[in-house]
Design an enzyme around this catalytic site. Structure first.
Site, PDB file in Angstrom:
ATOM      1  N   HIS A  93      -3.684   4.538   6.570  1.00  0.00           N
ATOM      2  CA  HIS A  93      -2.588   4.053   5.732  1.00  0.00           C
ATOM      3  C   HIS A  93      -1.217   4.389   6.313  1.00  0.00           C
ATOM      4  O   HIS A  93      -1.007   5.469   6.858  1.00  0.00           O
ATOM      5  CB  HIS A  93      -2.706   4.653   4.329  1.00  0.00           C
ATOM      6  CG  HIS A  93      -3.991   4.317   3.659  1.00  0.00           C
ATOM      7  ND1 HIS A  93      -4.177   3.153   2.948  1.00  0.00           N
ATOM      8  CD2 HIS A  93      -5.171   4.975   3.627  1.00  0.00           C
ATOM      9  CE1 HIS A  93      -5.418   3.123   2.483  1.00  0.00           C
ATOM     10  NE2 HIS A  93      -6.044   4.217   2.883  1.00  0.00           N
ATOM     11  N   ASP A 122       0.826  -1.215   0.000  1.00  0.00           N
ATOM     12  CA  ASP A 122       0.000   0.000   0.000  1.00  0.00           C
ATOM     13  C   ASP A 122       0.862   1.269   0.000  1.00  0.00           C
ATOM     14  O   ASP A 122       1.630   1.494   0.922  1.00  0.00           O
ATOM     15  CB  ASP A 122      -0.868  -0.070   1.274  1.00  0.00           C
ATOM     16  CG  ASP A 122      -1.705   1.172   1.542  1.00  0.00           C
ATOM     17  OD1 ASP A 122      -1.743   2.076   0.685  1.00  0.00           O
ATOM     18  OD2 ASP A 122      -2.337   1.215   2.621  1.00  0.00           O
TER      19      ASP A 122
HETATM   20 ZN   LIG Z   1      -7.862   0.963  -0.364  1.00  0.00          ZN
HETATM   21 ZN   LIG Z   2      -8.978   0.433   2.862  1.00  0.00          ZN
END
Ligand SMILES: [Zn+2]
Ligand SMILES: [Zn+2]
Length: 563
Positions: A376, A202
């Site tokens: 994130h 990510d």
């Molecule tokens: Zn996502």
């Molecule tokens: Zn997500």
């Protein structure tokens, strides 16, 4: 994004390990990754994206042609977590491609089932996995590792192949004081010891330097905001941000407030999460629309959808006074509790302006809307992941180009060979072959499909036309003819291009040019073909108009027999 033009391959017939994205690279949204070997293919996630300018479009999904063409190889769709950019495309995928099994975990299972219930005739086989599940296929063994994210039950996926592990992090951050369970650090180290061929991770916050705020800390921030508010609180967040909802509920309980939930997706998310015990509250905390008018304002928290300014969500309707049950009162405070998704700021601003106009207090800039409170991982956390996993190759995913590049650099900083960082485009295929061979020589078909509010595909050409119309308008040129010969000077009709009364010279010039083009075609062609004439006129007039106005309206020639 890259200058590479790779040959498109429709089928692979080899035992090399192929990894590619059908969506999720150089964008935030419509995540879909594929791992293929021999006659087996694994899909990871099936998301949607929200369009920037919408032109009547509600969602964007990846082009599923490659999957359709290789349908018999698909062993399953593995879902990392229940966010829309990972599960939103499932109904559209199922309509086009036969998916033998969908593997999902916890809350994602409920969210997928709920989503599918809105479509007719979609009853896929959904297998619920846990952190300890193992699924064996001929070429792959799939296991999972728990991660932390802004939704419960987020997981990374580990695919064991004959060349080593392929790890996909899903969306993650590191949270050392999480609300529901720790990241599975031990498993990450084990994969590393066994040998990780390639890590896909990510990249959303690769450009952010500060460590993501722990969910516990976010809870404290909400409590301190709530403690200072006197009247009703209307707080908006993503329906899927279950942790945030729980924190809002806890802060409300602490301040002696009852909670009422508005917005269909929010009501559903709250009810699933209560069943799974991700949202807990003393009995009587949640009240219904009937009960709440009888409570004093400082005893009420209204939880609503619409943190991104979505026009149809509860908050937007409250803001413009069209919500049936909630009318804004002086002294109401609206709290935005999610950071804006890129592209949504304009919608959000519109909602904020309406709220201020209605006399409400609005809290927009708080630590809650800060990107650091997102789900994130930022720079340091990404480096922790890379250091734990120690991948041979690194393939940054889930991010715009700059984020992917930055994430690649972070990997180099942690010791990955710069030659083994792969910044790819959707469709480009990263191939691993025995003997440490790795290459990017092929692409598969990738692209976008637009979906409108009725769940129909909208052709790309239609979107292009809508864009032209919205940018520069339309000019229709009517040619009155007799036996194909021009009978009178053509006339113009403009919509959204020029105001004709103020532009007589230009109108005359275009009409004369159109006449000249028609006469020239008529006198020089042996066989009169209408489509050919249309092309000649459209192209030549487009250039003519662009030279004079620097605009490119849509040009519609209309040949009309006037006998
Ligand atoms: Zn996502
Ligand atoms: Zn997500």
């Amino acid at each position: 994004m890259n200058s590479r033009q790779l040959p498109i391959v429709e089928h692979f017939n080899d035992k090399n390990i192929k990894i590619f994205a059908l969506g999720g690279l150089d964008e935030i949204g419509k995540n879909m990754y594929v791992v293929e070997c021999d006659d087996e293919l694994i899909i990871i996630d099936s998301g949607i994206m929200f369009p920037g300018d919408n032109f009547g479009i509600d969602y964007v999904i990846p082009d599923y042609t490659y999957l359709k063409d290789n349908e018999e190889k698909i062993v399953g769709l593995f879902i990392t977590h229940g966010h829309e950019d990972h599960i939103g495309g499932i109904p559209y995928l199922l309509k086009k491609v036969n998916i033998p099994k969908i593997y999902a975990c916890g809350l994602a299972v409920s969210l997928i089932r709920n989503k599918l219930s809105e479509f007719r005739g979609l009853n896929p086989d959904i297998v619920e996995y846990t952190n300890n599940s193992v699924f064996k296929f001929k070429n792959f063994e799939v296991t999972f590792f728990k991660t932390n994210h802004s939704i419960p039950d987020s997981s990374g996926i580990a695919i064991k192949t004959y060349l080593g592990y392929i790890l996909h992090t899903g969306d993650f951050k590191f949270d050392f004081t999480p609300l529901s369970g720790h990241t599975d650090y031990a498993k990450l180290t084990k994969f590393s010891e066994a040998g990780v061929l390639c890590l896909l991770a990510d990249s959303t916050n690769a450009l952010v330097t500060k460590f993501a705020t722990s969910e516990k800390k976010i809870g404290e921030i909400i409590k301190s905001i709530f403690a200072q508010i006197k009247g009703r609180i209307i707080i908006s967040t993503f329906a899927s941000n279950v942790h945030r909802v729980q924190q809002i509920v806890e802060a409300s309980v602490q301040e002696g407030r009852k909670v009422i939930v508005f917005g269909r997706s929010m009501e559903k998310a709250v009810s699933f999460s209560q069943k799974l015990k991700y949202i807990t509250a003393p009995a009587g905390t949640f009240i219904t629309a009937k009960e709440f008018p009888h409570l004093p304002p400082d005893k009420i928290t209204i939880l609503s959808t619409g943190s991104q300014g979505e026009p149809l969500a509860a908050l937007s309707r409250i803001a413009d006074g069209s919500h049936k049950q909630i009318k804004l009162l002086p002294g109401d405070t609206i709290v935005f509790s999610s950071s804006p998704i890129p592209g949504n700021q304009e919608h959000i601003n519109r909602t904020i302006n309406k709220l201020y106009r209605a006399g409400a207090n609005v809290i927009v800039n708080s630590p809650l809307t800060d990107t650091h409170t997102s789900g994130h991982a930022s720079e340091t956390e990404l480096k922790i992941m890379l250091s734990l996993v120690k991948p041979e190759h690194f393939f940054p995913i889930h991010g715009e180009y700059a984020m992917l590049r930055r994430h690649g650099q972070l990997a180099v900083d942690t010791g990955v060979d710069p030659k083994k960082i792969h910044i790819l485009d959707n469709g480009e295929v990263l191939t691993f072959a025995p003997g440490n061979k790795v290459f990017i020589k092929n692409s598969v078909k990738s692209g976008v499909i637009y979906i409108d509010e009725n769940n129909f595909d909208v052709d790309n050409l239609v979107i292009k036309e809508r864009k032209i119309l919205s940018d520069d308008g339309m000019v229709a040129v009517v040619f009155p003819t007799q036996a194909n010969k021009l009978a009178k000077t053509p006339t113009l009709i403009s919509r959204g291009f020029i105001y004709m009364k103020d532009s007589e010279n230009l109108v005359d010039a275009i009409q004369n040019k159109a006449k000249a083009l028609y006469d020239e075609y008529y006198s020089q062609t042996k066989k009169f073909i209408l489509t050919q004439l249309n092309n000649v006129i459209t192209n030549a007039l487009a250039d003519f108009i662009y030279e004079r106005t620097e605009r490119k309206p849509m040009i519609v020639p209309i040949v009309m027999n006037v006998q």
